[in-house]
Design a protein around this motif. Sequence first.
Motif, PDB file in Angstrom:
ATOM      1  N   PHE A   1     151.842 -68.523 -42.607  1.00  0.00           N
ATOM      2  CA  PHE A   1     151.970 -67.082 -42.787  1.00  0.00           C
ATOM      3  C   PHE A   1     153.438 -66.667 -42.744  1.00  0.00           C
ATOM      4  O   PHE A   1     154.185 -67.170 -41.924  1.00  0.00           O
ATOM      5  N   ASP A   2     153.796 -65.707 -43.585  1.00  0.00           N
ATOM      6  CA  ASP A   2     155.106 -65.091 -43.402  1.00  0.00           C
ATOM      7  C   ASP A   2     155.064 -64.164 -42.200  1.00  0.00           C
ATOM      8  O   ASP A   2     156.060 -63.981 -41.517  1.00  0.00           O
ATOM      9  N   HIS A   3     153.884 -63.595 -41.967  1.00  0.00           N
ATOM     10  CA  HIS A   3     153.695 -62.891 -40.701  1.00  0.00           C
ATOM     11  C   HIS A   3     152.216 -62.881 -40.340  1.00  0.00           C
ATOM     12  O   HIS A   3     151.358 -62.750 -41.213  1.00  0.00           O
ATOM     13  N   PHE A   4     151.938 -63.034 -39.057  1.00  0.00           N
ATOM     14  CA  PHE A   4     150.561 -62.969 -38.551  1.00  0.00           C
ATOM     15  C   PHE A   4     150.489 -61.744 -37.644  1.00  0.00           C
ATOM     16  O   PHE A   4     150.939 -61.774 -36.512  1.00  0.00           O
ATOM     17  N   GLY A   5     149.998 -60.658 -38.191  1.00  0.00           N
ATOM     18  CA  GLY A   5     150.063 -59.372 -37.497  1.00  0.00           C
ATOM     19  C   GLY A   5     148.817 -59.057 -36.697  1.00  0.00           C
ATOM     20  O   GLY A   5     147.975 -59.920 -36.439  1.00  0.00           O
TER      21      GLY A   5
ATOM     22  N   LEU B   1     152.101 -62.002 -53.801  1.00  0.00           N
ATOM     23  CA  LEU B   1     151.637 -61.491 -52.506  1.00  0.00           C
ATOM     24  C   LEU B   1     150.263 -62.096 -52.236  1.00  0.00           C
ATOM     25  O   LEU B   1     149.373 -62.037 -53.096  1.00  0.00           O
ATOM     26  N   ILE B   2     150.108 -62.699 -51.060  1.00  0.00           N
ATOM     27  CA  ILE B   2     148.852 -63.369 -50.721  1.00  0.00           C
ATOM     28  C   ILE B   2     148.352 -62.845 -49.377  1.00  0.00           C
ATOM     29  O   ILE B   2     149.117 -62.772 -48.412  1.00  0.00           O
ATOM     30  N   THR B   3     147.065 -62.479 -49.329  1.00  0.00           N
ATOM     31  CA  THR B   3     146.464 -62.162 -48.031  1.00  0.00           C
ATOM     32  C   THR B   3     145.173 -62.966 -47.890  1.00  0.00           C
ATOM     33  O   THR B   3     144.486 -63.225 -48.875  1.00  0.00           O
ATOM     34  N   SER B   4     144.869 -63.370 -46.657  1.00  0.00           N
ATOM     35  CA  SER B   4     143.560 -63.982 -46.407  1.00  0.00           C
ATOM     36  C   SER B   4     142.823 -63.073 -45.437  1.00  0.00           C
ATOM     37  O   SER B   4     143.444 -62.441 -44.583  1.00  0.00           O
ATOM     38  N   ALA B   5     141.518 -63.003 -45.599  1.00  0.00           N
ATOM     39  CA  ALA B   5     140.684 -62.124 -44.773  1.00  0.00           C
ATOM     40  C   ALA B   5     141.095 -62.263 -43.314  1.00  0.00           C
ATOM     41  O   ALA B   5     141.277 -63.375 -42.825  1.00  0.00           O
ATOM     42  N   ILE B   6     141.228 -61.150 -42.629  1.00  0.00           N
ATOM     43  CA  ILE B   6     141.779 -61.249 -41.285  1.00  0.00           C
ATOM     44  C   ILE B   6     140.680 -61.616 -40.281  1.00  0.00           C
ATOM     45  O   ILE B   6     139.628 -61.004 -40.242  1.00  0.00           O
TER      46      ILE B   6
ATOM     47  N   TRP C   1     159.827 -54.081 -47.199  1.00  0.00           N
ATOM     48  CA  TRP C   1     158.386 -54.325 -47.375  1.00  0.00           C
ATOM     49  C   TRP C   1     157.839 -53.581 -48.583  1.00  0.00           C
ATOM     50  O   TRP C   1     156.839 -53.991 -49.171  1.00  0.00           O
ATOM     51  N   GLU C   2     158.514 -52.503 -48.974  1.00  0.00           N
ATOM     52  CA  GLU C   2     157.955 -51.666 -50.046  1.00  0.00           C
ATOM     53  C   GLU C   2     157.971 -52.376 -51.395  1.00  0.00           C
ATOM     54  O   GLU C   2     157.116 -52.104 -52.244  1.00  0.00           O
ATOM     55  N   ARG C   3     158.916 -53.294 -51.594  1.00  0.00           N
ATOM     56  CA  ARG C   3     158.948 -54.019 -52.881  1.00  0.00           C
ATOM     57  C   ARG C   3     157.747 -54.953 -53.041  1.00  0.00           C
ATOM     58  O   ARG C   3     157.521 -55.520 -54.104  1.00  0.00           O
ATOM     59  N   TRP C   4     156.973 -55.125 -51.960  1.00  0.00           N
ATOM     60  CA  TRP C   4     155.717 -55.891 -52.054  1.00  0.00           C
ATOM     61  C   TRP C   4     154.507 -54.989 -52.225  1.00  0.00           C
ATOM     62  O   TRP C   4     153.489 -55.411 -52.740  1.00  0.00           O
ATOM     63  N   TRP C   5     154.598 -53.752 -51.765  1.00  0.00           N
ATOM     64  CA  TRP C   5     153.405 -52.916 -51.667  1.00  0.00           C
ATOM     65  C   TRP C   5     153.424 -51.622 -52.449  1.00  0.00           C
ATOM     66  O   TRP C   5     152.380 -51.019 -52.660  1.00  0.00           O
ATOM     67  N   ARG C   6     154.603 -51.154 -52.821  1.00  0.00           N
ATOM     68  CA  ARG C   6     154.673 -49.878 -53.533  1.00  0.00           C
ATOM     69  C   ARG C   6     155.076 -50.135 -54.978  1.00  0.00           C
ATOM     70  O   ARG C   6     156.173 -50.620 -55.248  1.00  0.00           O
TER      71      ARG C   6
ATOM     72  N   GLU D   1     158.699 -66.612 -55.264  1.00  0.00           N
ATOM     73  CA  GLU D   1     158.863 -65.849 -54.036  1.00  0.00           C
ATOM     74  C   GLU D   1     157.478 -65.434 -53.532  1.00  0.00           C
ATOM     75  O   GLU D   1     156.733 -64.768 -54.252  1.00  0.00           O
ATOM     76  N   VAL D   2     157.169 -65.856 -52.320  1.00  0.00           N
ATOM     77  CA  VAL D   2     155.823 -65.641 -51.784  1.00  0.00           C
ATOM     78  C   VAL D   2     155.875 -64.808 -50.512  1.00  0.00           C
ATOM     79  O   VAL D   2     156.762 -64.987 -49.681  1.00  0.00           O
ATOM     80  N   MET D   3     154.908 -63.909 -50.382  1.00  0.00           N
ATOM     81  CA  MET D   3     154.692 -63.196 -49.116  1.00  0.00           C
ATOM     82  C   MET D   3     153.241 -63.426 -48.733  1.00  0.00           C
ATOM     83  O   MET D   3     152.328 -62.938 -49.402  1.00  0.00           O
ATOM     84  N   TYR D   4     153.031 -64.250 -47.691  1.00  0.00           N
ATOM     85  CA  TYR D   4     151.667 -64.561 -47.255  1.00  0.00           C
ATOM     86  C   TYR D   4     151.412 -63.876 -45.908  1.00  0.00           C
ATOM     87  O   TYR D   4     152.043 -64.203 -44.910  1.00  0.00           O
TER      88      TYR D   4
END
Length: 570
Positions: free
Chosen positions: A89-93, A5-10, A284-289, A42-45
Amino acid sequence: MARILITSAIPYINGIKHLGNLVGSQLPADLFARYQRGRGNEVMYLCATDEHGTPAELAAAKAGKPVAEYCTEMHEVQADIAARFGLSFDHFGRSSSPRNHELTQHFAVKLYENGLIEERSETQMYSPTDGRFLPDRYIEGTCPNCGFESARGDQCDNCTKQLDPVDLINPRSTVSGATDLEMRETKHLYLLQSKMKDQLEEWIDTREGWPLLTTSIAKKWLTDGDGLQDRGITRDLNWGIPVQFDGAPWSGMDGKVFYVWFDAPIEYIACALEWVEAGKGTDWERWWRTDKGASDVTYVQFMGKDNVPFHTLSFPATILGSEEPWKLVDYIKSFNYLNYDGGQFSTSRGCGVFMDQALEILPADYWRWWLLSHAPESSDSEFTWENFQTSVNKDLADVLGNFVSRITKFCRSKFGEAVPEGGAYGAQEQAVIDELATRIRAYEAHMEAMEVRKSAQELRAIWVAGNEYLQSAAPWATFKEDPEQAAAQVRLGLNLIRLYAVLSAPFIPFASAQMLTAMSVEDAAWPGDVAEALSALPAGHVFTVPDNLFRKITDDERADWQERFAGVRA
Ligand SMILES: [Zn+2]
């Protein structure tokens, strides 16, 4: 297969970001995401725009638009530029999404239930004319220190003194100009971070291999002065996530929203819900919970050093304080600053090169390569047009571009546009294969460690090895004596193009795609055994000579750009 799981500062919503912002979070995060996908993981960016707070309201007012409309438009603008820079990005929210509203309110309730949020009364400037409490930036007046007449409630822009709105002489509302301001009592919510100091310190101590820059900043905030401070997490604004909502355990908080720094990191999670909503995935929970499959996820955050305290302390305080099984960050990769040609990049002053301007003058890969190969990792680094010109002309045009051009054009002229047959690899070919095998494993190690500059250096050395081989094997000379041997040399050269495309994709994805298309490659798998990878294109495999991958930057262009960007953006 690992799950990452990858996040960059929004990025904040009020305008287009400059290259310093880009290299401090999104671009290296993209490099890492592309690399991990390339390795078959498997990546979630996830990334998003940060849309709440006073600056968004002020920017919207300046643009003469309702703030919601302004944010929708600017989100589209930022999404478009990000796509053109190849940010995958997998998603740009959006932090203003309904999902983030719900989740932020959920966290606030949990923290309150766990005794970590407290209501505190304080007095604050109220404007009867505007019918609202005014945040610091909505109050102007004369600076008591220097006499500057347009000092803001939080700071004087003339003498830089930090101010309290009550310090101002003749204070007035910037909303209406009203001067009948008065101090009134009001309530705000405070997150009791001081209660969590030990827990946070303990947690930080369990993080393995964090960069010194990250842990030293976090420790400083934990222990300096009186230690970690409680934080007001509400503000008197209309634009934001309402503090008073159905099911809120407090009352009398109408007209207040959560502070932007409370809701912005929660958007990392909400973004995954938006990803589901956008039909891009289901779970989404398999990435965050961690109770729902995320315990084997490795979570990496990318950011500039100014964001470190919020990610090492504030956001973990929210998560740990909720006592719910949310995924916590495993590794924080933080960056120093990129300076601009003897000065500083600055959004507020419009100084430096902004993302849209960069793409107007050169394709994304030129910038990606320079920025990543000069990433401000161990210290601040500086963008200069001379350095940019040299790096593009040497690394991209002379080394990689020239290699691809020479070998494909030579093959076409002597053997046609297909991989030639005949001959066999000899000692010289084996030597370059051995060198590449060593270098590719080193490249992988640097990429795994998120050592951006070292990765770029190794990749460049991999390109150079091919160039040097071509130079010394000299198939154009060999051809006159031994066409069969020349065929084997060309075959290796063409296979090197495929290999380079695969290895270079995280840095220069557009050129990489161009190389793969030219070589008609279907199998772009990451190289395991290098000798095997260098026989992926068999004799008879058809290709086309690609257009020049990179052009050189002329001295005139460099001088022209240097002058064009020397001033302040209009
Ligand atoms: Zn002043």
